[in-house]
Motif scaffolding. Sequence first.
Motif, PDB file in Angstrom:
ATOM      1  N   LYS A  25      20.113 -21.357  -2.518  1.00 13.65           N
ATOM      2  CA  LYS A  25      20.533 -20.611  -1.322  1.00 13.65           C
ATOM      3  C   LYS A  25      21.627 -19.595  -1.675  1.00 13.65           C
ATOM      4  N   ASP A  26      22.537 -19.973  -2.593  1.00  5.63           N
ATOM      5  CA  ASP A  26      23.603 -19.035  -2.982  1.00  5.63           C
ATOM      6  C   ASP A  26      23.007 -17.763  -3.589  1.00  5.63           C
ATOM      7  N   PHE A  27      21.990 -17.943  -4.411  1.00  2.03           N
ATOM      8  CA  PHE A  27      21.371 -16.758  -5.024  1.00  2.03           C
ATOM      9  C   PHE A  27      20.671 -15.915  -3.945  1.00  2.03           C
ATOM     10  N   ASP A  28      20.024 -16.598  -2.971  1.00  2.00           N
ATOM     11  CA  ASP A  28      19.410 -15.858  -1.852  1.00  2.00           C
ATOM     12  C   ASP A  28      20.468 -15.000  -1.157  1.00  2.00           C
ATOM     13  N   ASN A  29      21.661 -15.578  -0.986  1.00  2.00           N
ATOM     14  CA  ASN A  29      22.731 -14.820  -0.318  1.00  2.00           C
ATOM     15  C   ASN A  29      23.179 -13.628  -1.167  1.00  2.00           C
ATOM     16  N   VAL A  30      23.216 -13.825  -2.492  1.00  2.00           N
ATOM     17  CA  VAL A  30      23.594 -12.699  -3.372  1.00  2.00           C
ATOM     18  C   VAL A  30      22.560 -11.577  -3.231  1.00  2.00           C
ATOM     19  N   ILE A  31      21.302 -11.965  -3.121  1.00  2.00           N
ATOM     20  CA  ILE A  31      20.234 -10.964  -2.938  1.00  2.00           C
ATOM     21  C   ILE A  31      20.502 -10.151  -1.665  1.00  2.00           C
ATOM     22  N   GLU A  32      20.906 -10.854  -0.609  1.00  2.00           N
ATOM     23  CA  GLU A  32      21.212 -10.145   0.649  1.00  2.00           C
ATOM     24  C   GLU A  32      22.423  -9.233   0.484  1.00  2.00           C
ATOM     25  N   MET A  33      23.399  -9.671  -0.309  1.00  2.00           N
ATOM     26  CA  MET A  33      24.596  -8.837  -0.557  1.00  2.00           C
ATOM     27  C   MET A  33      24.186  -7.555  -1.285  1.00  2.00           C
ATOM     28  N   VAL A  34      23.314  -7.717  -2.278  1.00  2.00           N
ATOM     29  CA  VAL A  34      22.873  -6.557  -3.066  1.00  2.00           C
ATOM     30  C   VAL A  34      22.163  -5.557  -2.155  1.00  2.00           C
ATOM     31  N   ALA A  36      10.301 -15.267   3.677  1.00  2.00           N
ATOM     32  CA  ALA A  36       9.639 -16.533   4.009  1.00  2.00           C
ATOM     33  C   ALA A  36      10.628 -17.470   4.706  1.00  2.00           C
ATOM     34  N   ARG A  37      11.880 -17.479   4.201  1.00  2.00           N
ATOM     35  CA  ARG A  37      12.896 -18.345   4.809  1.00  2.00           C
ATOM     36  C   ARG A  37      13.167 -17.916   6.251  1.00  2.00           C
ATOM     37  N   LYS A  38      13.270 -16.574   6.436  1.00  3.01           N
ATOM     38  CA  LYS A  38      13.556 -16.071   7.790  1.00  3.01           C
ATOM     39  C   LYS A  38      12.410 -16.398   8.744  1.00  3.01           C
ATOM     40  N   LYS A  56      10.353 -18.896   8.517  1.00  2.60           N
ATOM     41  CA  LYS A  56      10.406 -20.332   8.782  1.00  2.60           C
ATOM     42  C   LYS A  56      11.510 -20.642   9.807  1.00  2.60           C
ATOM     43  N   GLU A  57      12.648 -19.966   9.622  1.00  2.00           N
ATOM     44  CA  GLU A  57      13.770 -20.180  10.541  1.00  2.00           C
ATOM     45  C   GLU A  57      13.413 -19.711  11.947  1.00  2.00           C
ATOM     46  N   ALA A  58      12.651 -18.602  12.025  1.00  2.00           N
ATOM     47  CA  ALA A  58      12.255 -18.066  13.331  1.00  2.00           C
ATOM     48  C   ALA A  58      11.336 -19.053  14.047  1.00  2.00           C
ATOM     49  N   VAL A  59      10.384 -19.632  13.280  1.00  2.00           N
ATOM     50  CA  VAL A  59       9.460 -20.614  13.868  1.00  2.00           C
ATOM     51  C   VAL A  59      10.250 -21.821  14.364  1.00  2.00           C
ATOM     52  N   ARG A  60      11.196 -22.268  13.519  1.00  2.00           N
ATOM     53  CA  ARG A  60      11.999 -23.438  13.885  1.00  2.00           C
ATOM     54  C   ARG A  60      12.820 -23.149  15.147  1.00  2.00           C
ATOM     55  N   ALA A  61      13.382 -21.939  15.218  1.00  2.00           N
ATOM     56  CA  ALA A  61      14.204 -21.563  16.377  1.00  2.00           C
ATOM     57  C   ALA A  61      13.344 -21.553  17.634  1.00  2.00           C
ATOM     58  N   GLU A  62      12.099 -21.043  17.494  1.00  2.00           N
ATOM     59  CA  GLU A  62      11.204 -20.986  18.649  1.00  2.00           C
ATOM     60  C   GLU A  62      10.844 -22.398  19.109  1.00  2.00           C
ATOM     61  N   GLU A  63      10.534 -23.253  18.128  1.00  2.00           N
ATOM     62  CA  GLU A  63      10.177 -24.635  18.474  1.00  2.00           C
ATOM     63  C   GLU A  63      11.333 -25.333  19.192  1.00  2.00           C
ATOM     64  N   LEU A  64      12.540 -25.055  18.694  1.00  2.00           N
ATOM     65  CA  LEU A  64      13.735 -25.659  19.295  1.00  2.00           C
ATOM     66  C   LEU A  64      13.917 -25.191  20.731  1.00  2.00           C
ATOM     67  N   ALA A  65      13.707 -23.873  20.935  1.00  2.00           N
ATOM     68  CA  ALA A  65      13.874 -23.295  22.268  1.00  2.00           C
ATOM     69  C   ALA A  65      12.871 -23.921  23.235  1.00  2.00           C
ATOM     70  N   ILE A  66      11.622 -24.071  22.765  1.00  2.00           N
ATOM     71  CA  ILE A  66      10.589 -24.674  23.620  1.00  2.00           C
ATOM     72  C   ILE A  66      10.965 -26.106  23.966  1.00  2.00           C
ATOM     73  N   ALA A  67      11.428 -26.845  22.931  1.00  2.00           N
ATOM     74  CA  ALA A  67      11.804 -28.246  23.153  1.00  2.00           C
ATOM     75  C   ALA A  67      12.940 -28.337  24.171  1.00  2.00           C
ATOM     76  N   ARG A  68      13.905 -27.405  24.032  1.00  2.00           N
ATOM     77  CA  ARG A  68      15.049 -27.415  24.964  1.00  2.00           C
ATOM     78  C   ARG A  68      14.576 -27.187  26.400  1.00  2.00           C
ATOM     79  N   GLU A  69      13.698 -26.191  26.547  1.00  2.00           N
ATOM     80  CA  GLU A  69      13.158 -25.881  27.878  1.00  2.00           C
ATOM     81  C   GLU A  69      12.476 -27.104  28.472  1.00  2.00           C
TER      82      GLU A  69
END
Length: 369
Positions: free
Chosen positions: A110-119, A334-336, A338-351
């Motif tokens: 994950k740290d390297f992923d963050n460095v990629i975003e910094m670059v 791919a991570r984003k 996956k995170e978007a799908v997870r966020a959507e699932e969470l929102a649906i569950a909350r509703e």
Amino acid sequence: MSTTQKYTTKEALLELYNKPLLELVFEAATVHRMYHDPREVQMSSLLSIKTGGCPEDCGYCPQAARYHTDVEAHKLMSVESVIEQAKNAKLNGSSRLCMGAAWREVRDNKDFDNVIEMVQAVNDLDMEVCCTLGMMNEDQAKRLKNAGLFAYNHNLDTSADYYDDVISTREYEDRLNTIDNARKAGISVCSGGIIGMGEAVEDRIGLLMSYMQMETPPESIPINALVAVEGTPMAEQKPIEQWEMIRMVATTRIAFPKSVVRLSAGRTKMNMEGQALCFMAGASSIFAGDKLLTTPNPEFNEDKAMFEILGLVPKQSFADGEKPVSQPDPIIEARKAKEAVRAEELAIAREKIKDESFQPRKVKVVDSL
Ligand code: SAM
Ligand code: DTB
Ligand code: SF4
């Protein structure tokens, strides 16, 4: 015969290094003017994105965990803080940002992923992005290149002969491999060394010979004077005279006429006249900002005043190469996703939970008799 052809052996370079100082400076200045605008000096800012706690045993380094220095270990900086610091460096005239991490090597995490975003983010600011993250393999180099990395800094530090007196936790060969991996990925190479670690003049020349033996020498060669830090094995090293720095810069300039020679660590111990001779002798880049990675460096304003007095101007970014295009990084995408799908699932569950809690409680009505 071109200058490079004249100085390709250890003997010839040693003779050059030991020339009467002003003759050496004159020869270097002549070469410098053939390939570079002598008024232009690149200002590059350093940012320590991951400080301290390093497992390596580099004898000069205050960030090695095994030495008892004042440097505290921190985790990786956030992408947002890096962007803020980069903007600040740009406002102060830096056209390049070099991000340093106290790592032995890059790991695929994950740290390297963050460095990629910094670059990606710093490249989007139209600054040349450089990283120095320790050893890396070819795939990691390609990922950095894809993110928009302009240069990779990885120093050989000294000659192959003296290397074992300085570092034992990795080989000279490992360093050469990383440089090769950066080169294969199409990244500009920044690689140099440190003088004043107790090495002989022959070792300084040996370092230059290592670069001479490369098919393509580094585009940028940083020359550092040791910053002797309390707690490191080199704390008691006698500081070098600035004349040594001038000789090393001049010899490097003549040996590698087209490379950028970077007057790096050690400027706080030099006066303006000494630095002026380095610029005259071919130094075409400095690290700007009041901190290197962990040790002090001259203030921005001090350097601004020096540039005015000497008639130097900061070099624009990408003057020696095209701006790399930042491409989307497949792992981050791919991570984003996956995170978007997870966020959507969470929102649906909350509703759903909300809906259920609003449902009237089913009360069993018992008919009264
Ligand atoms: N950990 C990575 C690595 O070693 O490649 C990147 C950071 S490391 C601090 C980058 C370079 O800084 C080293 O290769 C060395 O040349 C230089 N450096 C570190 N400590 C120094 C010191 N006390 N004086 C001068 N240069 C130093
Ligand atoms: C380089 O050759 N010098 C810079 C940069 N590349 C990364 C680092 C100098 C570090 C000096 C010690 C410190 O501040 O920790
Ligand atoms: Fe670690 Fe780099 Fe310092 Fe060596 S120079 S101890 S690898 S941070």
